[in-house]
Design an enzyme around this catalytic site. Structure first.
Site, PDB file in Angstrom:
ATOM      1  N   HIS A   1       0.842  -1.203   0.000  1.00  0.00           N
ATOM      2  CA  HIS A   1       0.000   0.000   0.000  1.00  0.00           C
ATOM      3  C   HIS A   1       0.872   1.246   0.000  1.00  0.00           C
ATOM      4  O   HIS A   1       2.091   1.155   0.085  1.00  0.00           O
ATOM      5  CB  HIS A   1      -1.025  -0.021   1.139  1.00  0.00           C
ATOM      6  CG  HIS A   1      -0.459   0.031   2.528  1.00  0.00           C
ATOM      7  ND1 HIS A   1       0.348  -0.949   3.039  1.00  0.00           N
ATOM      8  CD2 HIS A   1      -0.604   0.952   3.521  1.00  0.00           C
ATOM      9  CE1 HIS A   1       0.668  -0.652   4.297  1.00  0.00           C
ATOM     10  NE2 HIS A   1       0.111   0.504   4.608  1.00  0.00           N
TER      11      HIS A   1
ATOM     12  N   HIS B   1       1.249   3.953   2.004  1.00  0.00           N
ATOM     13  CA  HIS B   1       1.754   4.707   3.157  1.00  0.00           C
ATOM     14  C   HIS B   1       3.279   4.847   3.108  1.00  0.00           C
ATOM     15  O   HIS B   1       3.980   3.957   2.620  1.00  0.00           O
ATOM     16  CB  HIS B   1       1.331   4.021   4.462  1.00  0.00           C
ATOM     17  CG  HIS B   1      -0.106   4.255   4.811  1.00  0.00           C
ATOM     18  ND1 HIS B   1      -0.807   3.442   5.672  1.00  0.00           N
ATOM     19  CD2 HIS B   1      -0.976   5.223   4.403  1.00  0.00           C
ATOM     20  CE1 HIS B   1      -2.049   3.891   5.782  1.00  0.00           C
ATOM     21  NE2 HIS B   1      -2.172   4.965   5.025  1.00  0.00           N
TER      22      HIS B   1
ATOM     23  N   ASP C   1       5.587   4.559   5.241  1.00  0.00           N
ATOM     24  CA  ASP C   1       6.435   3.530   5.866  1.00  0.00           C
ATOM     25  C   ASP C   1       6.382   2.214   5.077  1.00  0.00           C
ATOM     26  O   ASP C   1       6.918   1.193   5.518  1.00  0.00           O
ATOM     27  CB  ASP C   1       6.049   3.308   7.339  1.00  0.00           C
ATOM     28  CG  ASP C   1       4.635   2.800   7.522  1.00  0.00           C
ATOM     29  OD1 ASP C   1       3.707   3.323   6.864  1.00  0.00           O
ATOM     30  OD2 ASP C   1       4.440   1.867   8.333  1.00  0.00           O
ATOM     31  N   HIS C   2       5.762   2.244   3.891  1.00  0.00           N
ATOM     32  CA  HIS C   2       5.724   1.068   3.007  1.00  0.00           C
ATOM     33  C   HIS C   2       6.213   1.388   1.591  1.00  0.00           C
ATOM     34  O   HIS C   2       6.688   0.491   0.899  1.00  0.00           O
ATOM     35  CB  HIS C   2       4.303   0.490   2.962  1.00  0.00           C
ATOM     36  CG  HIS C   2       3.864   0.002   4.302  1.00  0.00           C
ATOM     37  ND1 HIS C   2       3.951  -1.305   4.684  1.00  0.00           N
ATOM     38  CD2 HIS C   2       3.407   0.685   5.381  1.00  0.00           C
ATOM     39  CE1 HIS C   2       3.552  -1.419   5.938  1.00  0.00           C
ATOM     40  NE2 HIS C   2       3.217  -0.221   6.384  1.00  0.00           N
TER      41      HIS C   2
ATOM     42  N   HIS D   1      -7.595  -0.949   5.539  1.00  0.00           N
ATOM     43  CA  HIS D   1      -6.556  -0.058   6.081  1.00  0.00           C
ATOM     44  C   HIS D   1      -6.366   1.121   5.126  1.00  0.00           C
ATOM     45  O   HIS D   1      -6.365   2.276   5.537  1.00  0.00           O
ATOM     46  CB  HIS D   1      -5.269  -0.865   6.248  1.00  0.00           C
ATOM     47  CG  HIS D   1      -4.103  -0.077   6.745  1.00  0.00           C
ATOM     48  ND1 HIS D   1      -4.043   0.446   8.008  1.00  0.00           N
ATOM     49  CD2 HIS D   1      -2.935   0.272   6.129  1.00  0.00           C
ATOM     50  CE1 HIS D   1      -2.880   1.089   8.152  1.00  0.00           C
ATOM     51  NE2 HIS D   1      -2.194   0.993   7.026  1.00  0.00           N
TER      52      HIS D   1
ATOM     53  N   ASP E   1      -0.150  -4.181   6.098  1.00  0.00           N
ATOM     54  CA  ASP E   1      -0.835  -3.686   7.296  1.00  0.00           C
ATOM     55  C   ASP E   1      -2.276  -4.179   7.358  1.00  0.00           C
ATOM     56  O   ASP E   1      -3.125  -3.548   7.986  1.00  0.00           O
ATOM     57  CB  ASP E   1      -0.826  -2.145   7.326  1.00  0.00           C
ATOM     58  CG  ASP E   1       0.524  -1.575   7.715  1.00  0.00           C
ATOM     59  OD1 ASP E   1       1.447  -2.359   8.021  1.00  0.00           O
ATOM     60  OD2 ASP E   1       0.651  -0.330   7.725  1.00  0.00           O
TER      61      ASP E   1
ATOM     62  N   HIS F   1       4.677  -4.947  10.744  1.00  0.00           N
ATOM     63  CA  HIS F   1       5.065  -4.228  11.966  1.00  0.00           C
ATOM     64  C   HIS F   1       5.211  -5.189  13.133  1.00  0.00           C
ATOM     65  O   HIS F   1       4.501  -6.199  13.214  1.00  0.00           O
ATOM     66  CB  HIS F   1       4.000  -3.188  12.357  1.00  0.00           C
ATOM     67  CG  HIS F   1       3.935  -2.014  11.433  1.00  0.00           C
ATOM     68  ND1 HIS F   1       4.692  -0.887  11.605  1.00  0.00           N
ATOM     69  CD2 HIS F   1       3.180  -1.793  10.320  1.00  0.00           C
ATOM     70  CE1 HIS F   1       4.409  -0.005  10.635  1.00  0.00           C
ATOM     71  NE2 HIS F   1       3.496  -0.546   9.849  1.00  0.00           N
TER      72      HIS F   1
HETATM   73 FE    FE Z   1       2.542   0.533   8.170  1.00  0.00          FE
HETATM   74 ZN    ZN Z   2      -0.078   1.463   6.590  1.00  0.00          ZN
END
Ligand code: FE
Ligand code: ZN
Length: 255
Positions: free
Chosen positions: A56, A58, A60-61, A114, A133, A171
């Site tokens: 996805h 985001h 942090d991805h 998400h 996530d 995570h």
């Molecule tokens: Fe994440």
């Molecule tokens: Zn995420």
């Protein structure tokens, strides 16, 4: 020949993953929390990066996409439905599409909830699931862009996979998830045993990822809205599974 998986920490609590198809020598990273640790892992193993597989958009991805693409010339693969938000995307995939990493076959499942465009990568012949996530150890992703019904549908796709499927979550949220899960289903013996095991692992600085679908079905409250113990605890004996899931998610959000 098989698919090698190398997991390593990124950022504060993310995991990075390198997948290496031994037959072809091709390598992919699942998501790009940050370029540095991914480059370091590639160098450690002597692998060249061929693909980024994004779950996805985001940061942090997908935050390391452009730097890694620039440095390695790799191909970026992600959800067609979210192509506008995946930096550098070259190949867009949708539900049921196959992606071949050399001889290793991934099947894409769309798991909105998400984010609208979240996808997961399932390698059925290897029994490996890269869940991003969507599914965490004893947890699930927050519903930033989806309804409880959408997320519940997404999770149903994952619980239908074989129990032995290894689940690689993005995570290390497990200890906090376990503490919450114990408030929702305190008399679940499998959950209590697992929470203790997780504390031991974390005290030793060890990861709790990967899990398996079977273990998640036994201990993850977000997959257990049918459980009589959980329903009793929430005082929701007759409600639909999605209603119980929604209440569990609501409680986690304010835990
Ligand atoms: Fe994440
Ligand atoms: Zn995420």
């Amino acid at each position: 020949m098989s698919l090698l998986v190398e997991m390593f920490p990124c950022l504060r609590d993310n995991y990075g993953f390198l997948l290496h198809d031994e037959a072809s020598g091709l390598t992919a990273t699942v998501d790009t929390p940050e370029a540095g640790p991914i480059i370091a892992a590639l160098e450690r193993r002597g692998w060249r990066l061929d693909y980024i597989l994004n779950t996805h958009h985001h940061a942090d991805h997908a935050g390391g996409n452009l730097e890694l693409k620039d440095r390695t010339g790799c191909t970026v693969v992600g959800a067609q439905a979210d192509a506008a938000r995946i930096p550098g995307i070259d190949i867009g995939l949708a539900e049921g599409d196959e992606f071949m990493l050399g001889e290793s076959r991934a099947v894409v499942l769309e798991t909105p909830g998400h984010t609208r465009g979240h996808i997961v990568f399932h390698f059925p012949d290897e029994g490996q699931l890269f869940a991003g996530d969507t599914l965490f150890v004893m947890g699930c992703g927050r519903l930033f862009e989806g309804t409880p019904a959408e997320m519940w549908d997404s999770l149903q796709k994952l619980v239908r996979l074989p129990d032995s499927t290894r689940v690689w979550c993005a995570h290390e949220y497990t200890q906090a998830n376990a503490r919450f899960a114990l408030t929702i289903e305190p008399d679940n013996l499998a959950l209590r045993e697992r929470a203790a095991e997780v504390d031991t692992l974390r005290a030793a600085g060890r990861p709790t990822v990967p899990s398996t679908i079977g273990r998640e079905k036994a201990t993850n409250p977000f997959l257990r809205p049918a459980s009589p113990l959980l329903r009793a605890r929430l005082a929701m004996p007759e409600e639909s599974e999605v209603a119980v899931f929604a209440e569990t998610r609501r409680r986690k959000d304010s835990f």
